[in-house]
Scaffold this motif. Structure first.
Motif, PDB file in Angstrom:
ATOM      1  N   LEU A 509      18.151  49.871  48.253  1.00  0.00           N
ATOM      2  CA  LEU A 509      17.773  50.937  48.709  1.00  0.00           C
ATOM      3  C   LEU A 509      18.373  52.096  47.458  1.00  0.00           C
ATOM      4  N   ARG A 510      17.764  53.279  47.457  1.00  0.00           N
ATOM      5  CA  ARG A 510      18.778  54.418  46.804  1.00  0.00           C
ATOM      6  C   ARG A 510      19.534  55.225  47.511  1.00  0.00           C
ATOM      7  N   ASP A 511      20.328  56.017  46.908  1.00  0.00           N
ATOM      8  CA  ASP A 511      21.525  56.500  47.720  1.00  0.00           C
ATOM      9  C   ASP A 511      21.215  57.274  48.860  1.00  0.00           C
ATOM     10  N   GLU A 512      20.202  58.125  48.745  1.00  0.00           N
ATOM     11  CA  GLU A 512      19.857  59.011  50.038  1.00  0.00           C
ATOM     12  C   GLU A 512      19.690  58.027  51.343  1.00  0.00           C
ATOM     13  N   HIS A 513      18.895  56.895  51.005  1.00  0.00           N
ATOM     14  CA  HIS A 513      18.510  56.154  51.968  1.00  0.00           C
ATOM     15  C   HIS A 513      19.667  55.463  52.548  1.00  0.00           C
ATOM     16  N   VAL A 514      20.558  54.985  51.618  1.00  0.00           N
ATOM     17  CA  VAL A 514      22.068  54.513  52.114  1.00  0.00           C
ATOM     18  C   VAL A 514      22.712  55.504  53.030  1.00  0.00           C
ATOM     19  N   LEU A 515      22.592  56.475  52.762  1.00  0.00           N
ATOM     20  CA  LEU A 515      23.348  57.563  53.544  1.00  0.00           C
ATOM     21  C   LEU A 515      22.766  57.543  54.833  1.00  0.00           C
ATOM     22  N   ARG A 516      21.270  57.650  55.123  1.00  0.00           N
ATOM     23  CA  ARG A 516      20.483  57.641  56.264  1.00  0.00           C
ATOM     24  C   ARG A 516      20.854  56.453  56.994  1.00  0.00           C
ATOM     25  N   ALA A 517      20.746  55.181  56.416  1.00  0.00           N
ATOM     26  CA  ALA A 517      21.178  53.963  57.165  1.00  0.00           C
ATOM     27  C   ALA A 517      22.258  53.715  57.515  1.00  0.00           C
ATOM     28  N   ARG A 518      23.291  54.320  56.773  1.00  0.00           N
ATOM     29  CA  ARG A 518      24.631  54.245  57.056  1.00  0.00           C
ATOM     30  C   ARG A 518      25.003  55.096  58.625  1.00  0.00           C
ATOM     31  N   ALA A 519      24.094  55.935  58.692  1.00  0.00           N
ATOM     32  CA  ALA A 519      24.399  56.992  59.891  1.00  0.00           C
ATOM     33  C   ALA A 519      23.843  56.143  61.242  1.00  0.00           C
ATOM     34  N   HIS A 520      22.867  55.177  60.934  1.00  0.00           N
ATOM     35  CA  HIS A 520      22.543  54.227  61.803  1.00  0.00           C
ATOM     36  C   HIS A 520      23.291  52.970  62.533  1.00  0.00           C
ATOM     37  N   GLY A 521      24.458  52.911  61.528  1.00  0.00           N
ATOM     38  CA  GLY A 521      25.423  52.002  61.662  1.00  0.00           C
ATOM     39  C   GLY A 521      24.894  50.390  60.884  1.00  0.00           C
ATOM     40  N   VAL A 522      24.055  50.449  59.881  1.00  0.00           N
ATOM     41  CA  VAL A 522      23.367  49.352  59.473  1.00  0.00           C
ATOM     42  C   VAL A 522      24.387  48.848  58.329  1.00  0.00           C
ATOM     43  N   LEU A 523      24.474  47.408  58.253  1.00  0.00           N
ATOM     44  CA  LEU A 523      25.286  46.705  57.112  1.00  0.00           C
ATOM     45  C   LEU A 523      24.365  46.540  55.796  1.00  0.00           C
ATOM     46  N   PHE A 524      25.171  46.499  54.684  1.00  0.00           N
ATOM     47  CA  PHE A 524      24.499  46.384  53.526  1.00  0.00           C
ATOM     48  C   PHE A 524      24.851  45.029  52.780  1.00  0.00           C
ATOM     49  N   ALA A 525      24.088  44.599  51.853  1.00  0.00           N
ATOM     50  CA  ALA A 525      24.443  43.588  50.843  1.00  0.00           C
ATOM     51  C   ALA A 525      24.056  44.195  49.344  1.00  0.00           C
ATOM     52  N   VAL A 526      25.195  44.447  48.588  1.00  0.00           N
ATOM     53  CA  VAL A 526      24.956  44.704  47.197  1.00  0.00           C
ATOM     54  C   VAL A 526      24.719  43.460  46.282  1.00  0.00           C
ATOM     55  N   ASP A 527      23.609  43.257  45.922  1.00  0.00           N
ATOM     56  CA  ASP A 527      23.098  42.092  45.184  1.00  0.00           C
ATOM     57  C   ASP A 527      22.650  42.452  43.757  1.00  0.00           C
ATOM     58  N   SER A 528      22.514  41.398  42.971  1.00  0.00           N
ATOM     59  CA  SER A 528      22.060  41.582  41.476  1.00  0.00           C
ATOM     60  C   SER A 528      20.584  41.412  41.199  1.00  0.00           C
ATOM     61  N   ASP A 529      19.952  40.340  42.089  1.00  0.00           N
ATOM     62  CA  ASP A 529      18.573  39.881  42.029  1.00  0.00           C
ATOM     63  C   ASP A 529      18.561  39.323  40.476  1.00  0.00           C
ATOM     64  N   ALA A 530      19.584  38.742  40.022  1.00  0.00           N
ATOM     65  CA  ALA A 530      19.332  38.284  38.681  1.00  0.00           C
ATOM     66  C   ALA A 530      18.743  37.110  38.727  1.00  0.00           C
ATOM     67  N   HIS A 531      17.940  37.158  37.340  1.00  0.00           N
ATOM     68  CA  HIS A 531      17.117  36.119  36.787  1.00  0.00           C
ATOM     69  C   HIS A 531      17.455  35.457  35.638  1.00  0.00           C
ATOM     70  N   THR A 532      18.692  35.641  35.207  1.00  0.00           N
ATOM     71  CA  THR A 532      19.477  35.186  34.110  1.00  0.00           C
ATOM     72  C   THR A 532      20.939  35.500  34.157  1.00  0.00           C
ATOM     73  N   PRO A 533      21.484  34.596  33.709  1.00  0.00           N
ATOM     74  CA  PRO A 533      23.189  34.438  33.853  1.00  0.00           C
ATOM     75  C   PRO A 533      23.618  36.118  33.585  1.00  0.00           C
ATOM     76  N   GLY A 534      23.211  36.685  32.556  1.00  0.00           N
ATOM     77  CA  GLY A 534      23.651  38.137  32.303  1.00  0.00           C
ATOM     78  C   GLY A 534      23.511  39.381  33.307  1.00  0.00           C
ATOM     79  N   GLU A 535      22.284  38.857  34.098  1.00  0.00           N
ATOM     80  CA  GLU A 535      22.054  39.947  35.060  1.00  0.00           C
ATOM     81  C   GLU A 535      22.824  39.757  36.293  1.00  0.00           C
ATOM     82  N   LEU A 536      23.740  38.743  36.522  1.00  0.00           N
ATOM     83  CA  LEU A 536      24.715  38.845  37.596  1.00  0.00           C
ATOM     84  C   LEU A 536      25.634  40.199  37.464  1.00  0.00           C
TER      85      LEU A 536
END
Length: 574
Positions: A509-536
């Motif tokens: 999600l982008r930041d504006e969506h995070v703010l809106r979702a947060r108001a609903h009480g949503v939990l989040f996962a910050v992930d890399s979607d890494a396809h190489t070791p460096g992308e972690l």
């Protein structure tokens, strides 16, 4: 100037695009895409590698290595030149329009003589695609949006590219004679998802040597302005980089001024004026006497205005000043808070490294746990089967305990179908530690259908995280049309986490969506979607977006210790 790796990666991506446009072997096309990603992320300078070292890069076989060597030796590749020659001019430019695939671009060029984005925009406005097979009203509508999206992103660079340039520039400036410190400012310091111009600051008593070092940077292709304390250069790719040299005792005021945002800075100046003060890049001054009251540090300027220091990521005039007055600024999540990653890929599908190598780098990052989530079978190009994923599970179990105290979790990235279903039945999904579900197709469904499919995925008890929820790719694909507030409410109701995908071309999600979702009480996962070791390391950009959305560690499941994470995962499966 671009790194040799970046130049080679761009050439290989172009060749992959050309193969797609001309309808050549799809497997060969994906091989070049994979090699481009591998070379772009390779830590060593490919221009300094011999043939054997090139072929040791994952995804780079003999044929691709030969082309890389040819390019590095001659500046061209005969196969790429030949592929370019097969196409009418302008076709590849058209494929940059979000929603316009290579076959349709070729049709537009051959059937309507459209050879540029401007030609396409005019044809769409004038209705000249009427009657052309495959270009009905909905396609025309999508192409209009695509042209708007492409033009809106024109001239802006992704956060990772801007960060790399800024870090190189700052290191060079700090090494210049007399420079006491240097730092990025502007939208990069605020971790905006893209950067239009790059702003840099340096503190020195004499500006000349610092500006000379700036002009000597390898990517400073052209000096476009130079004054006594300010200078601007342009990179070969057209990005403008501005440098301002400040007196050391004005550093804090200058950093606040040039970081922005414009709206936040205006509010701060208004606050200063109400206190009989005047704020500029040189300091906070008494409006009547001209006496300087604060300047050396940002915290000192804010404190003199009755506020705590406000993190740059919050400076968007979205309530941060009022929260600061009330003493209610959040303790923002940081990259150091992360305990693991719930969305990564290996060479079993479209990743470039084996599970063991990905896990080894995750260990170096200090993770307590680490999930591998390769693609499920409905993404057919990845050729996943039950047998393959179960074999990976056995491999993972055999490796358990090989990475210090880090726990390996076996997961999968499922595909959310047009009706909201996912790849495997519930009894098979129950065997995974974690399931991420993402949309990878049917981007053009209407609002009701997209909303329904996302909510149905949220309601699947085996789905723990919705990956890259809006599916956007910055500059190349817009978000799907969905009622996101209804999706956020469903996630809050079911306890499904929403991903903040840290890949720089997603940040979804982008930041504006995070703010809106947060108001609903949503939990989040910050992930890399890494396809190489460096992308972690892409989590740094996801964390920036999370911070812009005001998130605390408690709201981000990837900061949780293993016991708490396991309880969350188990509760979703009931």
């Amino acid at each position: 100037m671009a790194r040799p790796n970046d130049e080679v990666a761009a050439l290989l991506r172009e060749y992959a695009d050309l193969l797609a446009i001309t309808g050549k072997d799809a497997f060969k096309q994906r091989a070049y895409e994979r090699a481009a990603r591998a070379i772009g992320g390779h830590p060593a300078d490919v221009s300094r590698l011999d043939a054997g070292e090139l072929r040791a890069i994952p995804g780079v076989g003999r044929s691709i290595a030969d082309k890389v060597e040819e390019y590095l030796r001659t500046g061209r590749v005969a196969a790429v030149e030949a592929a370019r020659g097969e196409l009418p001019p302008g076709v590849r430019e058209l494929t940059a329009v979000p929603g316009l695939g290579p076959k349709k671009a070729l049709t537009l060029c051959r059937e309507r003589g459209i050879a540029s984005v401007d030609d396409l925009a005019a044809a769409l406005r004038e209705g000249r695609l009427a009657g052309l097979r495959g270009f009905g009203p909905r396609t025309v509508e999508n192409l209009l949006r695509g042209v708007e999206l492409l033009r809106a992103s024109g001239g802006r660079v992704l956060l990772d590219a801007a960060t790399a340039l800024a870090e190189e520039a700052v290191a060079a400036l700090e090494a210049a004679p007399g420079c006491e410190r240097a730092a990025p400012a502007g939208s990069l310091r605020r971790m905006r998802e893209t950067v239009g111009d790059l702003d840099l600051l340096a503190a020195a008593r004499e500006a000349g040597p610092v500006m000379d070092a700036f002009a000597a940077l390898p990517f400073a292709a052209e000096v476009i302005a130079r004054g006594e304390t300010a200078m601007a250069v342009r990179t070969p790719g057209g990005l403008r980089i501005d440098l301002r040299v400040l007196p050391p005792d004005a550093w804090g005021a200058g950093l606040l001024h040039f970081t922005g945002s414009r709206e936040h800075a205006a509010r701060i100046r208004e606050l200063a004026a109400r206190r009989g003060l005047r704020l500029s890049e040189y300091g906070l001054f008494d409006a009547e006497t001209g006496r300087r009251r604060a300047a050396r540090t940002e915290a000192g300027v804010y404190r003199r205005l009755g506020l705590p220091w406000i993190p740059p990521v919050l400076r968007e005039d979205r309530g941060e000043i009022e929260a600061a007055r009330r003493g209610e600024l959040p303790r923002l999540v940081t990259e150091e808070d992360l305990r693991g990653d719930l969305h990564t890929h290996t060479s079993l599908t479209d990743g470039l490294a084996p599970l063991s190598e990905m896990a080894a780098v995750a260990t170096e990052r200090g993770y307590e746990w680490f999930a591998v989530t390769d693609h499920a079978p409905d993404l057919r190009m990845q050729r996943m089967t039950k047998e393959k994923i179960l074999a990976q599970r056995e491999e993972l179990r055999a490796l358990q305990g090989s990475f210090g105290g880090m726990r390996l979790l076996h997961g999968t990235e499922l595909n959310i179908g047009p009706e909201g279903g996912v790849d495997w039945p519930g009894d098979f999904l129950a065997g995974f530690d974690v399931c991420v579900a993402s949309i990878h197709s049917h981007f053009g469904l209407d609002r009701a259908a997209q909303t329904r499919r996302l909510i149905r995925a949220c309601e699947n008890p085996h789905v723990h995280v919705i990956g890259h929820p809006t599916t956007r790719k910055l500059g190349s694909r817009g978000p799907i049309d969905a009622d996101l507030d209804a999706v956020f409410a469903a996630c809050a109701r079911t306890g499904t986490a929403l991903e903040i995908n840290g890949h720089p071309n997603r940040l979804d999600l982008r930041d504006e969506h995070v703010l809106r979702a947060r108001a609903h009480g949503v939990l989040f996962a910050v992930d890399s979607d890494a396809h190489t070791p460096g992308e972690l390391a892409h989590t740094r950009y996801g964390i920036g977006t999370a911070q812009r959305g005001w998130l605390t560690p408690a709201e981000v499941v990837t900061t949780w210790p293993l016991d708490r994470l396991r309880r969350f995962l188990a509760e979703r499966g009931r």
